[in-house]
Design a protein around this motif. Structure first.
Motif, PDB file in Angstrom:
ATOM      1  N   LEU A  59       0.852  -1.188   0.000  1.00  0.00           N
ATOM      2  CA  LEU A  59       0.000   0.000   0.000  1.00  0.00           C
ATOM      3  C   LEU A  59       0.891   1.242   0.000  1.00  0.00           C
ATOM      4  CD1 LEU A  59      -2.886   1.256   0.418  1.00  0.00           C
ATOM      5  CD2 LEU A  59      -2.374   1.175   2.871  1.00  0.00           C
ATOM      6  N   ILE A  62      -3.632   6.455   0.336  1.00  0.00           N
ATOM      7  CA  ILE A  62      -5.090   6.361   0.458  1.00  0.00           C
ATOM      8  C   ILE A  62      -5.645   7.760   0.255  1.00  0.00           C
ATOM      9  CG2 ILE A  62      -7.055   5.812   1.940  1.00  0.00           C
ATOM     10  CD1 ILE A  62      -5.290   3.820   3.421  1.00  0.00           C
ATOM     11  N   LEU A  75      -7.434   3.135  -2.562  1.00  0.00           N
ATOM     12  CA  LEU A  75      -6.185   2.669  -1.989  1.00  0.00           C
ATOM     13  C   LEU A  75      -5.245   2.369  -3.148  1.00  0.00           C
ATOM     14  CD1 LEU A  75      -8.741   1.481  -0.178  1.00  0.00           C
ATOM     15  CD2 LEU A  75      -6.859   0.674   1.208  1.00  0.00           C
ATOM     16  N   ASP A  76      -4.081   3.006  -3.148  1.00  0.00           N
ATOM     17  CA  ASP A  76      -3.101   2.839  -4.222  1.00  0.00           C
ATOM     18  C   ASP A  76      -2.032   1.851  -3.787  1.00  0.00           C
ATOM     19  OD1 ASP A  76      -4.396   4.882  -5.731  1.00  0.00           O
ATOM     20  OD2 ASP A  76      -3.253   6.411  -4.658  1.00  0.00           O
ATOM     21  N   PHE A  77      -1.638   0.966  -4.718  1.00  0.00           N
ATOM     22  CA  PHE A  77      -0.629  -0.053  -4.443  1.00  0.00           C
ATOM     23  C   PHE A  77       0.507   0.039  -5.451  1.00  0.00           C
ATOM     24  CE2 PHE A  77      -4.518  -1.483  -2.588  1.00  0.00           C
ATOM     25  CZ  PHE A  77      -4.142  -2.072  -1.396  1.00  0.00           C
ATOM     26  N   TYR A  88      -8.165  -8.485  -0.988  1.00  0.00           N
ATOM     27  CA  TYR A  88      -8.839  -7.585  -0.057  1.00  0.00           C
ATOM     28  C   TYR A  88      -9.996  -8.308   0.617  1.00  0.00           C
ATOM     29  CZ  TYR A  88     -12.328  -7.008  -3.772  1.00  0.00           C
ATOM     30  OH  TYR A  88     -13.281  -7.238  -4.732  1.00  0.00           O
ATOM     31  N   VAL A 116      -6.265  -5.138   3.745  1.00  0.00           N
ATOM     32  CA  VAL A 116      -5.384  -5.322   2.593  1.00  0.00           C
ATOM     33  C   VAL A 116      -3.980  -5.554   3.141  1.00  0.00           C
ATOM     34  CG1 VAL A 116      -6.765  -3.910   1.010  1.00  0.00           C
ATOM     35  CG2 VAL A 116      -4.980  -2.829   2.367  1.00  0.00           C
ATOM     36  N   ASN A 119       2.001  -3.215   4.461  1.00  0.00           N
ATOM     37  CA  ASN A 119       2.434  -1.826   4.562  1.00  0.00           C
ATOM     38  C   ASN A 119       3.962  -1.760   4.592  1.00  0.00           C
ATOM     39  OD1 ASN A 119       2.644   0.911   4.882  1.00  0.00           O
ATOM     40  ND2 ASN A 119       2.275   0.866   7.076  1.00  0.00           N
ATOM     41  N   TYR A 129       3.556   3.048   3.513  1.00  0.00           N
ATOM     42  CA  TYR A 129       2.454   3.981   3.778  1.00  0.00           C
ATOM     43  C   TYR A 129       2.639   4.545   5.182  1.00  0.00           C
ATOM     44  CZ  TYR A 129      -2.248   5.784   4.527  1.00  0.00           C
ATOM     45  OH  TYR A 129      -3.313   6.610   4.804  1.00  0.00           O
ATOM     46  N   HIS A 181      -5.134   0.275  -8.231  1.00  0.00           N
ATOM     47  CA  HIS A 181      -6.025   0.966  -7.304  1.00  0.00           C
ATOM     48  C   HIS A 181      -7.172   0.064  -6.867  1.00  0.00           C
ATOM     49  CE1 HIS A 181      -3.853   4.342  -8.962  1.00  0.00           C
ATOM     50  NE2 HIS A 181      -4.288   4.007 -10.161  1.00  0.00           N
TER      51      HIS A 181
END
Length: 195
Positions: A59, A62, A75-77, A88, A116, A119, A129, A181
């Motif tokens: 991640l 957000i 939520l961007d990955f 998810y 998700v 991090n 994140y 996303h």
């Protein structure tokens, strides 16, 4: 002849009034038709997808936005699009809890939990994140939103991320993936028209 002219003038004015009323009615109908019809058949039950081949991109961000029919969280990955489905689990919960710290207070009439992971960036081993356990999401301002009322970040199991979203009530939601996303939309109401 003068009476005929007066009568014609009255009929013309009456016709204009009727046409004006019809025009106003048509304008009202057009405005009602222009009012968005919102899709709300998403339901409020859990939505879950397993990651493709245990691929768990980190991640990175957000963000949120307001739409006519729903509030949206994205939520961007990093690298999610190249490997397939992001994993998810999104569901309503009574309390936002973690095994290590217990309950995290979240304001609102209902709590939507988004799970998700992870991090951290496996390439560097560093956090990807900047969320702080039990705190609002950094850089996310939901002031004035119709549905979202609070956000909280939580460290999940096995370096996973848990986001708690306080919403006005238990409302229908949908979850979609678009490239890197994960998009979570929560409707403003259960009805099919905007409020």
């Amino acid at each position: 002849m003068r009476r005929l002219g007066t009568t014609l003038a009255v009929l013309v004015l009456a016709g204009t009034g009727i046409a004006g009323a019809a025009g106003t009615a048509q304008a009202g109908t057009a405005a009602a038709a222009a009012e968005a019809v919102c899709e709300t058949g998403w339901g409020s039950l859990e939505k879950r997808v397993a990651p493709t081949d245990d691929h768990k991109p980190p991640l990175t961000n957000i963000r949120t936005g307001q739409h006519e029919c729903f509030d949206r969280m994205v939520l961007d990955f990093k690298g999610g699009a190249t490997a397939g489905a992001l994993g998810y689990r999104v569901k309503y919960v009574d309390k936002l809890t973690t095994p290590a710290t217990g309950e995290i207070p979240v304001s609102g009439g209902a709590i939507l939990q988004i799970s998700v992971g992870p991090n951290y960036d496996p390439a560097t081993g560093t956090d990807s994140y900047p969320g702080q356990h039990g705190q609002p999401l950094p850089g996310v301002d939901i002031t004035g939103y119709q549905t979202f009322q609070d956000t909280r970040y939580a460290d999940g199991l096995e370096d996973g991320v848990v986001v708690g979203v306080g919403v006005r009530a238990r409302l229908p939601f949908r979850v979609t993936q678009s490239g890197d996303h994960l998009i979570v939309d929560v409707a403003h109401s259960w009805t099919a028209a905007t409020s």
